[in-house]
Design a protein around this motif. Structure first.
Motif, PDB file in Angstrom:
ATOM      1  N   LYS A 125       0.825  -1.201   0.000  1.00 56.29           N
ATOM      2  CA  LYS A 125       0.000   0.000   0.000  1.00 56.29           C
ATOM      3  C   LYS A 125       0.864   1.258   0.000  1.00 56.29           C
ATOM      4  O   LYS A 125       2.082   1.191   0.176  1.00 56.29           O
ATOM      5  N   ALA A 126       0.231   2.394  -0.166  1.00 61.56           N
ATOM      6  CA  ALA A 126       0.961   3.666  -0.260  1.00 61.56           C
ATOM      7  C   ALA A 126       1.763   3.966   0.996  1.00 61.56           C
ATOM      8  O   ALA A 126       2.812   4.623   0.935  1.00 61.56           O
ATOM      9  N   ASP A 127       1.298   3.476   2.150  1.00 57.75           N
ATOM     10  CA  ASP A 127       2.009   3.734   3.405  1.00 57.75           C
ATOM     11  C   ASP A 127       3.043   2.658   3.723  1.00 57.75           C
ATOM     12  O   ASP A 127       3.610   2.638   4.817  1.00 57.75           O
ATOM     13  N   GLY A 128       3.270   1.738   2.769  1.00 57.69           N
ATOM     14  CA  GLY A 128       4.265   0.695   2.938  1.00 57.69           C
ATOM     15  C   GLY A 128       3.752  -0.590   3.542  1.00 57.69           C
ATOM     16  O   GLY A 128       4.436  -1.618   3.493  1.00 57.69           O
ATOM     17  N   THR A 129       2.569  -0.579   4.134  1.00 61.60           N
ATOM     18  CA  THR A 129       2.016  -1.788   4.741  1.00 61.60           C
ATOM     19  C   THR A 129       1.559  -2.762   3.653  1.00 61.60           C
ATOM     20  O   THR A 129       1.419  -2.390   2.485  1.00 61.60           O
ATOM     21  N   ILE A 130       1.316  -4.003   4.053  1.00 63.36           N
ATOM     22  CA  ILE A 130       1.018  -5.048   3.072  1.00 63.36           C
ATOM     23  C   ILE A 130      -0.297  -5.752   3.384  1.00 63.36           C
ATOM     24  O   ILE A 130      -0.751  -5.778   4.531  1.00 63.36           O
ATOM     25  N   GLU A 131      -0.901  -6.347   2.331  1.00 61.99           N
ATOM     26  CA  GLU A 131      -2.159  -7.078   2.466  1.00 61.99           C
ATOM     27  C   GLU A 131      -2.093  -8.320   1.579  1.00 61.99           C
ATOM     28  O   GLU A 131      -1.751  -8.232   0.393  1.00 61.99           O
ATOM     29  N   LEU A 132      -2.416  -9.483   2.142  1.00 67.07           N
ATOM     30  CA  LEU A 132      -2.335 -10.752   1.421  1.00 67.07           C
ATOM     31  C   LEU A 132      -3.290 -10.776   0.232  1.00 67.07           C
ATOM     32  O   LEU A 132      -4.458 -10.387   0.356  1.00 67.07           O
ATOM     33  N   LEU A 133      -2.777 -11.281  -0.913  1.00 70.75           N
ATOM     34  CA  LEU A 133      -3.586 -11.384  -2.124  1.00 70.75           C
ATOM     35  C   LEU A 133      -3.791 -12.826  -2.574  1.00 70.75           C
ATOM     36  O   LEU A 133      -4.902 -13.241  -2.875  1.00 70.75           O
ATOM     37  N   ASP A 134      -2.700 -13.605  -2.657  1.00 70.07           N
ATOM     38  CA  ASP A 134      -2.824 -14.957  -3.206  1.00 70.07           C
ATOM     39  C   ASP A 134      -1.737 -15.852  -2.608  1.00 70.07           C
ATOM     40  O   ASP A 134      -0.734 -15.364  -2.061  1.00 70.07           O
ATOM     41  N   ARG A 135      -1.966 -17.177  -2.755  1.00 75.00           N
ATOM     42  CA  ARG A 135      -1.012 -18.156  -2.245  1.00 75.00           C
ATOM     43  C   ARG A 135      -0.870 -19.298  -3.250  1.00 75.00           C
ATOM     44  O   ARG A 135      -1.865 -19.807  -3.754  1.00 75.00           O
ATOM     45  N   PHE A 136       0.382 -19.693  -3.509  1.00 74.89           N
ATOM     46  CA  PHE A 136       0.686 -20.861  -4.343  1.00 74.89           C
ATOM     47  C   PHE A 136       1.355 -21.901  -3.470  1.00 74.89           C
ATOM     48  O   PHE A 136       2.281 -21.580  -2.719  1.00 74.89           O
ATOM     49  N   LYS A 137       0.899 -23.163  -3.567  1.00 80.23           N
ATOM     50  CA  LYS A 137       1.498 -24.226  -2.757  1.00 80.23           C
ATOM     51  C   LYS A 137       2.132 -25.278  -3.653  1.00 80.23           C
ATOM     52  O   LYS A 137       1.510 -25.774  -4.596  1.00 80.23           O
ATOM     53  N   SER A 138       3.381 -25.602  -3.357  1.00 80.86           N
ATOM     54  CA  SER A 138       4.102 -26.628  -4.096  1.00 80.86           C
ATOM     55  C   SER A 138       3.750 -28.020  -3.549  1.00 80.86           C
ATOM     56  O   SER A 138       3.094 -28.154  -2.506  1.00 80.86           O
ATOM     57  N   TRP A 139       4.224 -29.042  -4.254  1.00 87.29           N
ATOM     58  CA  TRP A 139       3.957 -30.412  -3.846  1.00 87.29           C
ATOM     59  C   TRP A 139       5.112 -31.309  -4.305  1.00 87.29           C
ATOM     60  O   TRP A 139       5.876 -30.956  -5.186  1.00 87.29           O
ATOM     61  N   GLY A 140       5.233 -32.463  -3.670  1.00 84.93           N
ATOM     62  CA  GLY A 140       6.254 -33.430  -4.053  1.00 84.93           C
ATOM     63  C   GLY A 140       7.310 -33.605  -2.982  1.00 84.93           C
ATOM     64  O   GLY A 140       7.309 -32.931  -1.951  1.00 84.93           O
ATOM     65  N   GLU A 141       8.236 -34.535  -3.234  1.00 85.64           N
ATOM     66  CA  GLU A 141       9.327 -34.817  -2.308  1.00 85.64           C
ATOM     67  C   GLU A 141      10.483 -35.430  -3.083  1.00 85.64           C
ATOM     68  O   GLU A 141      10.358 -35.736  -4.265  1.00 85.64           O
ATOM     69  N   GLY A 142      11.626 -35.589  -2.402  1.00 85.43           N
ATOM     70  CA  GLY A 142      12.807 -36.156  -3.030  1.00 85.43           C
ATOM     71  C   GLY A 142      13.414 -37.245  -2.167  1.00 85.43           C
ATOM     72  O   GLY A 142      12.873 -37.597  -1.111  1.00 85.43           O
ATOM     73  N   PRO A 143      14.574 -37.794  -2.581  1.00 83.11           N
ATOM     74  CA  PRO A 143      15.144 -38.955  -1.899  1.00 83.11           C
ATOM     75  C   PRO A 143      15.942 -38.651  -0.640  1.00 83.11           C
ATOM     76  O   PRO A 143      16.178 -39.534   0.176  1.00 83.11           O
ATOM     77  N   ARG A 144      16.376 -37.416  -0.458  1.00 84.49           N
ATOM     78  CA  ARG A 144      17.240 -37.095   0.680  1.00 84.49           C
ATOM     79  C   ARG A 144      16.407 -36.794   1.923  1.00 84.49           C
ATOM     80  O   ARG A 144      15.235 -36.418   1.823  1.00 84.49           O
TER      81      ARG A 144
END
Length: 350
Positions: A125-144
């Motif tokens: 925002k103009a005063d520098g503060t923030i407001e949540l808009l969207d979220r992306f979530k990943s998925w998966g795993e690896g061997p370690r």
């Protein structure tokens, strides 16, 4: 000093852990004539501000570990460049984020959470503060063992103003479109080698190539970037550590010189900076120097404005190391190794 030549100081902000002596965000000045750091000061007291970003408007956005069960972002008014004044805490349940970046054109903030496997977009925002808009979530795993689930580590803009995010847990690199309203849209997914453990990624100035650093594998990959599709193609992979190094190592940070001729990477364990020369025709890299960081666990480093100095933070030994950089050869020469900043992580020139 020659007559008439004025001393020039460049301010650096240091993000830190606060597990020991550190109390939060520190600042210091680099004398870009002598290469010496001076005037270390605490500018904001908060929990483990490991990564931070100062906007062009003068607002400072920092990761905040409030306690064991809450974390998020603290916003400071830092327009006077002297005192950081807290104006907002944006906290959620769970572990604190891992990376933070600002999109100046869209006036968005991107917050990457390693523990939750998410990217969040916030309106600035103009005063520098923030407001949540969207979220992306990943998925998966690896061997370690560290790859038990999706673990997004880094998100930032591509040269063509998309987003790129790397997932250490699932060995993936995501390319996303982002609307002016901060809404994510997945464009492409690149699968790094099994157990690669992507940590950070940087692009060549012309946007043709990306350099992907694998924390768990201690590997550097050169990728060709296709702006039309947002996809990556593997060109080369090289080790960041000597073949005879058998102890633990985790690759840390990666930076490119502004002219696109050199890549710099850090090793945590081997405790070194590797200098790579970029072939201007193919984008491939050759290691031309490996130099000690004169401390333990260099998680991050950065180049100053004209590229004549490289400053690295050694997290476990509380010391900052400064190198003079030959802008023609790319090679580093040690200048200073005993400047104290406790538990230094992120190195950001202001």
């Amino acid at each position: 000093m020659k007559a008439g030549r004025k001393m020039a100081l460049e301010k650096i902000l240091f993000g830190t852990y606060t597990r020991g002596a550190s109390k939060g965000i520190y600042t210091a000045n680099l004398n870009n004539i002598t290469g010496q750091l001076q005037d270390a000061q605490l500018v904001a007291e908060l929990g483990s501000p490991t990564y931070l970003h100062l906007s062009k408007a003068g607002y400072l956005y920092a990761i905040n570990k409030k306690d064991a069960d809450r974390g998020g972002v603290s916003v400071y008014d830092y327009r006077d460049g002297q005192k950081a004044v807290l104006i907002q805490e944006k906290l959620t349940e769970g572990r604190s984020p891992a990376y933070i970046s600002v999109d100046e054109d869209r006036q968005l903030l991107y917050v990457t959470n390693y523990h939750k496997g998410t990217i969040e977009s916030f309106a600035i925002k103009a005063d520098g503060t923030i407001e949540l808009l969207d979220r992306f979530k990943s998925w998966g795993e690896g061997p370690r063992p560290e790859q038990d689930k999706a673990r997004l580590h880094f998100t930032n803009l591509t040269p063509d103003k998309r987003l790129v995010s790397v997932d250490l847990g699932a060995d993936k690199v995501y390319t996303l479109d982002i609307s002016d309203e901060g809404i994510f849209s997945l464009v492409a997914t690149y699968h790094a080698g099994t157990g690669f453990g992507p940590r950070h990624i940087r692009f060549s100035p012309d946007g043709q190539y990306a350099y992907l650093l694998g924390e768990l594998s201690s590997l550097l990959s050169v990728l060709k970037y296709d702006e039309k599709t947002g996809s990556f193609t593997l060109i080369q992979t090289s080790s960041t550590i000597p073949s005879n190094w058998n102890e633990h190592n985790g690759a840390g940070a990666i930076r490119l010189s502004a002219d696109g001729r050199f890549v710099y990477t850090s090793n945590r364990g081997h405790n070194s900076i590797v200098v790579w020369q970029i072939n201007q025709t193919t984008g491939k890299v050759d290691p031309i120097q490996t130099i000690s960081t004169e401390g333990d666990f260099p998680r991050d480093f950065n180049l100053n404005a004209n590229g004549e100095y490289l400053v690295a933070g050694n997290q476990n030994t509380d010391n900052i190391t400064v190198y003079r950089r030959d802008t023609t050869s790319g090679l580093l020469t040690l200048v200073q190794k005993d400047f104290v900043v406790p538990e230094a992580i992120n190195v950001e020139f202001v």
